[in-house]
Design an enzyme around this catalytic site. Structure first.
Site, PDB file in Angstrom:
ATOM      1  N   TYR A  31     -54.611  -0.222 -99.068  1.00 40.66           N
ATOM      2  CA  TYR A  31     -55.207  -1.517 -99.441  1.00 40.66           C
ATOM      3  C   TYR A  31     -54.929  -1.808-100.908  1.00 40.66           C
ATOM      4  O   TYR A  31     -55.323  -1.056-101.797  1.00 40.66           O
ATOM      5  CB  TYR A  31     -56.703  -1.474 -99.169  1.00 40.66           C
ATOM      6  N   TYR A  69     -52.810 -11.964 -98.483  1.00 44.26           N
ATOM      7  CA  TYR A  69     -54.127 -11.340 -98.567  1.00 44.26           C
ATOM      8  C   TYR A  69     -54.954 -11.788 -97.368  1.00 44.26           C
ATOM      9  O   TYR A  69     -55.548 -12.852 -97.357  1.00 44.26           O
ATOM     10  CB  TYR A  69     -54.810 -11.751 -99.868  1.00 44.26           C
TER      11      TYR A  69
END
Ligand SMILES: [Zn+2]
Lengths: 391, 329
Positions: A293, A343
């Site tokens: 991440y 994102y």
């Protein structure tokens, strides 16, 4: 098919506050009192609890209760939607968690000032004072309003302790961008990043500059999970979920865990790694590729350490020498990550993990990819997962 | 501040209004007419021919023009003289009377928070509109970002000359004690807030209001302390995480601190803040941490481990916050 967890869990303690028209205290406090009462009822201690379940409608986050009561690390937390329809849903979640070993002691709770606070008869309005709102009040007046500002606080201290700096952060940004350059779905398709551009970009919140931060994107990502048996009859080769875990550390906050002994650390990701490695019997050496991440460049460092790709404090060295690139030790964020693809809160990364197992990434490593690590966002209660080939 | 007895009496007085009418029904000074409709449509930029094009409307299913539904409450407004009513003038109706009671007890601010209207039947030129308002609910006292107060919800029913129901409007206002800015929140300014943007205020609830009260009223930074095991904790929460005690008191911080970490906030620039802005996690001498700003410092001179000293300061027109400065060695 019939669920297989019947008879594999039990309710052992119950607790409640008094019921009134005006409790005179916060929903957080009511929740804590009820939780402590239930613990007393069964004789468990606060730090025996490792799972929590509530209603999506509850104003009090599980981690607020955990840090207030002094509960232990959490391995499982979930919320069930639809108001009162959630009630036995909580037990359903808890029973699944306990019967599978995802958690050992799960607290189910619901707390509301339904008369003196937000009344259902008031209809929907914006004046609900939640524990979450109070939490942000400790940071917003000082200008800490964005994820970049919270992460910058951790980054500053991490850099101070480890000697990490812009040279290392650039390497994360560059190697991730190089992946996006080959991915037509990525925002930065065919747009490489050089050091001059990186250095010239504006500062967002020092020490984070523009290209240390992910994009803001519109989009959606989804995936389907079924049994290995059914997977065999389907069109695509499945990616087996070899292990998956949730984790909230002790004294966990949402993005602002500034009050623990060492703030430049993410104990929640350490816990997730321990859990998932234990579940799978794998270790860092077995991981062939990663989807780490990357809302910010700096958060990649901590995760590389949590998952054992290098020793604590040494991620800054690990990312040099192209170790995140296709021919490196850990081909990472082969879709371009959230820094350079999009994102979508990590769900685009889950899909890239599946593509890596299938062998269909636009940046497929030449080596055999058997085990792929996928992680969730950090700074918040987090989690991780290892995907592998169907047996 | 009222004592509990006074507060009880006050609440009894205001709650007596629930269910009551404002007064006799209001009748529009002018019947629904094409001229006022046209002016309203011009101002709103609404070109719907159903409101203004009599020729077209004659061929429509209504057989003539209609008034825009959202004009409904305008027909019974009392017009320009309203602007000259002074706070102490004898009340024109029970609504004004109730507001004056609130004013007397310091709840001088007023701000409209919600308005919902349902429409049942269209009004057309020639109709005479009447409105009939009642107090529907008055909330318990609530702490809000702009001050503590009571939500008053009123219901207004609109009818025409035949008694036909045209619509129903639910209107909610907050009558409140303005926290720090009485002048700007006065009723006369229409509830407008400060002229210059200010910092975002924390939401206040049971678990943190006492802490912010100490900052705002006494210029003090307190640290919550468990009465049973004396563990200090910050940010405040209702239960001790060490011993689960609900009993607590607090100590005053010396505001001597060390920078544990910091960041230099540059972008985006949010109105109410000046940039670059140094945010910092301060380790207080007492052992708990406090997030704050370090001011009067060149961001390039900031280092982890720096000694700082804090005070509570007025940082803008309405906001008081603890702020820290480097200690000269
Ligand atoms: Zn205690």
């Amino acid at each position: 098919m019939v669920a297989n967890f019947g008879g594999k869990s039990a309710i052992v303690g119950i607790g409640a506050t008094e019921f009134s028209k005006n409790s005179g205290r916060s929903e957080l406090q009511l929740a804590c009192e009820a939780v402590v009462a239930a613990l007393k009822d069964c004789g468990l201690k606060p730090d025996d609890v490792d799972g929590m379940v509530s209603f999506t409608m509850d104003s009090t986050d599980e981690i607020e209760i955990a840090r207030t009561v002094g509960l232990g690390e959490l391995n499982f937390y979930a919320c069930t939607p639809h108001g009162g329809g959630a009630a036995t849903g909580l037990l359903h979640q808890a029973a699944m968690a306990v019967s599978t070993g995802a958690a050992e002691a799960v607290v189910c709770y619901r707390s509301l000032n339904g008369r003196s606070g937000q009344r259902y008869s008031d209809g929907v309005s914006g004046d609900l004072i939640t524990s979450d709102l109070i939490h942000w009040g400790w940071h917003m007046p000082y200008g800490l309003l964005t994820p970049a500002s919270w992460v910058a606080m951790f980054t500053q201290r991490y850099n101070h302790l480890t000697g990490c700096g812009k040279d290392n952060m650039f390497e994360v940004a560059r190697q991730t961008r190089d992946m996006a350059v080959n991915n037509p779905a990525a925002f930065f398709y065919e747009k490489p990043l050089d050091r001059e551009q990186y250095d010239k970009a504006k500062t967002i919140v020092a020490p984070l500059d523009l290209f240390d931060c992910c994009q803001e994107s519109d989009g959606a990502a989804a995936c389907i999970v079924t049994t290995p048996e059914r997977a065999k009859d389907l069109k695509q080769e499945g990616a087996l979920i070899l292990g998956v875990g949730q984790a909230a550390g002790v004294d966990q906050e949402v993005m602002t865990s500034f009050y623990r002994d060492e703030l430049a650390a993410i104990p929640s990701m350490d816990i997730a790694a321990q859990q998932v490695y234990a579940q799978t019997g794998l270790c860092a050496d077995d991981i062939d590729a990663g989807v780490i991440y990357d809302a910010f460049t700096s958060i990649v460092f901590w995760q590389l350490e949590s998952w054992g790709f290098c020793k604590p404090g040494e991620a800054k060295d690990f990312v040099m020498n192209d170790n995140l690139s296709l021919k490196g030790r850990l081909p990472c964020n082969t879709h371009g990550g959230q820094l350079s693809e999009a994102y979508i809160h990590g769900m685009n990364g889950v899909n890239e993990g599946v593509r890596l197992v299938r062998g269909t990434s636009t940046n497929q490593p030449e080596k055999d990819v058997n085990n792929v690590l996928v992680t969730s966002g950090v700074g918040v209660p987090t989690g991780g997962m290892i995907l592998g080939k169907m047996k | 501040m009222m004592n509990p007895e006074e507060k009880k009496a006050f609440e009894k007085q205001i709650h007596a209004y629930i269910g009551k009418e404002f007064g006799p029904a209001l009748v529009g000074q002018d019947d629904v007419n094409q001229a006022m409709v046209r002016q309203w449509c011009e101002v709103m930029g609404d070109a719907n021919p159903a409101y203004t094009d009599t020729e077209w409307a004659a061929t429509s299913s209504r057989g003539g023009t209609i008034a825009p539904p959202s004009m409904l409450h305008i027909w019974v407004m009392q017009g320009y003289p309203m602007a000259f009513i002074k706070p102490d003038d004898p009340p024109v109706d029970r609504q004004r009377e109730l507001h004056q009671i609130f004013d007397k007890y310091g709840y001088k601010g007023v701000v409209a928070t919600n308005c919902t209207t349902e429409f049942f039947t269209e009004a057309k030129p020639g109709d005479s509109i009447q409105s009939h308002s009642t107090f529907d609910t008055i909330s318990d006292e609530k702490a809000t970002g702009i001050g503590t107060g009571y939500f008053i919800e009123t219901v207004t029913n609109f009818t025409n000359q035949d008694g036909e129901k045209l619509g129903r409007m639910v209107f909610r206002v907050l009558k409140f004690i303005p926290t720090a800015q009485p002048a700007a929140a006065e009723e006369s300014s229409g509830g407008a807030m400060s002229k210059d943007p200010t910092r975002l205020a924390p939401a206040l609830g049971h678990d943190n209001k006492w802490w912010w009260d100490a900052v705002n009223n006494d210029d003090k930074v307190l640290i919550q302390r468990c009465k049973s095991c004396e563990t200090l904790r910050h940010p405040p929460r209702p239960m001790c995480h060490k011993c689960q005690s609900l009993e607590w008191d607090s100590i005053e911080s010396t505001m001597d601190g060390t920078v544990n970490s910091f960041c230099v906030i540059c972008y985006p620039e949010i109105p109410g803040y000046s940039y670059p802005l140094v945010g910092a996690v301060i380790e207080l001498a007492e052992g708990t941490r406090l997030v704050s700003n370090v001011v009067d410092v060149d961001p390039d001179d900031m280092v982890i481990g720096m000694k700082v000293k804090g005070t509570v300061e007025q940082v803008d027109e309405v906001t008081k916050l603890p702020q820290f400065r480097p200690v000269k060695s």
